[in-house]
Write an enzyme that holds these catalytic residues in place. Sequence first.
Site, PDB file in Angstrom:
ATOM      1  N   ARG A 109      -3.761  32.989 -17.642  1.00 29.06           N
ATOM      2  CA  ARG A 109      -4.164  34.060 -16.730  1.00 29.06           C
ATOM      3  C   ARG A 109      -3.240  35.267 -16.872  1.00 29.06           C
ATOM      4  O   ARG A 109      -2.023  35.125 -16.885  1.00 29.06           O
ATOM      5  CB  ARG A 109      -4.103  33.535 -15.295  1.00 29.06           C
ATOM      6  N   GLN A 163       8.302  35.705 -11.641  1.00 29.49           N
ATOM      7  CA  GLN A 163       9.228  34.709 -11.105  1.00 29.49           C
ATOM      8  C   GLN A 163       8.627  33.936  -9.932  1.00 29.49           C
ATOM      9  O   GLN A 163       8.848  32.725  -9.798  1.00 29.49           O
ATOM     10  CB  GLN A 163      10.524  35.394 -10.668  1.00 29.49           C
ATOM     11  N   GLU A 171       0.822  -1.206   0.000  1.00 26.98           N
ATOM     12  CA  GLU A 171       0.000   0.000   0.000  1.00 26.98           C
ATOM     13  C   GLU A 171       0.860   1.262   0.000  1.00 26.98           C
ATOM     14  O   GLU A 171       0.607   2.192  -0.764  1.00 26.98           O
ATOM     15  CB  GLU A 171      -0.933  -0.005   1.212  1.00 26.98           C
TER      16      GLU A 171
END
Length: 386
Positions: free
Chosen positions: A275, A286, A249
């Site tokens: 955007r 940056q 798992e």
Amino acid sequence: MEFDWTEAQRARYGQTLDAVRAAFPDDESAPAGGSAAPGTYYDRKDWLLLGQLGLLGLSVPARFGGAGLGALDTAHQVEALGRGCARTGLVFGASAHLFACAMPVVDFGTEELRRRILPGMCSGELIAGNAMTEDEAGSDVSRLAVTARRAAGGWVLNGEKSFVSNGPAADVFVTYATTDPGAGHLGVTGFVVDRAAPGVHPGEPMDKMGLSQCPAGSVRFTECFVPDSAVLGEPGQGGMIFQHSMGWERACLFAGYVGLADRLIEVCTRQVRERRQFGKRIADFQAVSHRLADMALRTEAARLLLYRACWEMDEGRPATLSIALSKLAVSEGVLSTALDAVRLFGGRGYLRADGIEAALRDAVPSVIFSGTSDIQRQLIARELGL
């Protein structure tokens, strides 16, 4: 050291990714990022579809209906599932079904038990729930309050498990109980219990923070008889069997979270390119581009650790350290990446419409289940000889 995938691995990953995207397209209940609205669980159709895609039996031997893949090839497929399916709760539920439930049966079940339930688990006809956690036993599995006493031809279980993923929907439970209270972790035994058995009482689904598609709840055993044929391994081996399943798992399930991180990076890259603020793309700032660089760094580092852990499992090497490092890196990494995604989307990231906030809620439990991050650090420290 070879880092590249074989052509077969590459083709299988691409086929699975395309098939998952076609089978589970984004919709209003699970848009770009993650969970559906609370209370919207997977249904039998979803589960059977996963079975048809071969994703419920990846590491199960072919003679029982599985694909017979090793840990690394299995992880590749789970990674494709996590990347292609925005319903992270479904990805988690399927992985818990396979690694915490099917694999203990594969490796420690009787032949009768394997033939009886593994084909149905692989096909999707059966849903399995891992019933280990108790109110007072999370990380410390040597102090289980659920008990099992000897009876003619089997055992009688009593007690309650508190957090069973897939539990409310499960047809079968893999559970663990104290059979020798004075023996600590050597006094725990594993069992497979049918939902229809007398004395099995599954609880209602819990209202959770994330992983909304996967129902989780309690299950109570009241004088529940389990035949010897449904015991995993030998009495007293339950602690070892559970830790064995946790190896699967912690390595392979978390490949789904690597896939989620890949998806978030894709979505965020598209968002910052499109955007615009202050007359230019926000990708040109940056602070934004560096945040995405950090997301990529965390994801690639976690991926390499996960692949190494799976490779060691396939090679039969001791993998405890690598598995703990992998689980810690993936879970902490995807949580940070999901939080960064919310920041990059700004106000939209806080709204449900784009699904970004849901990805964050789905990432939070990754640092808790399968052994918390602190438990992984403890395992790492122990493996380092501290």
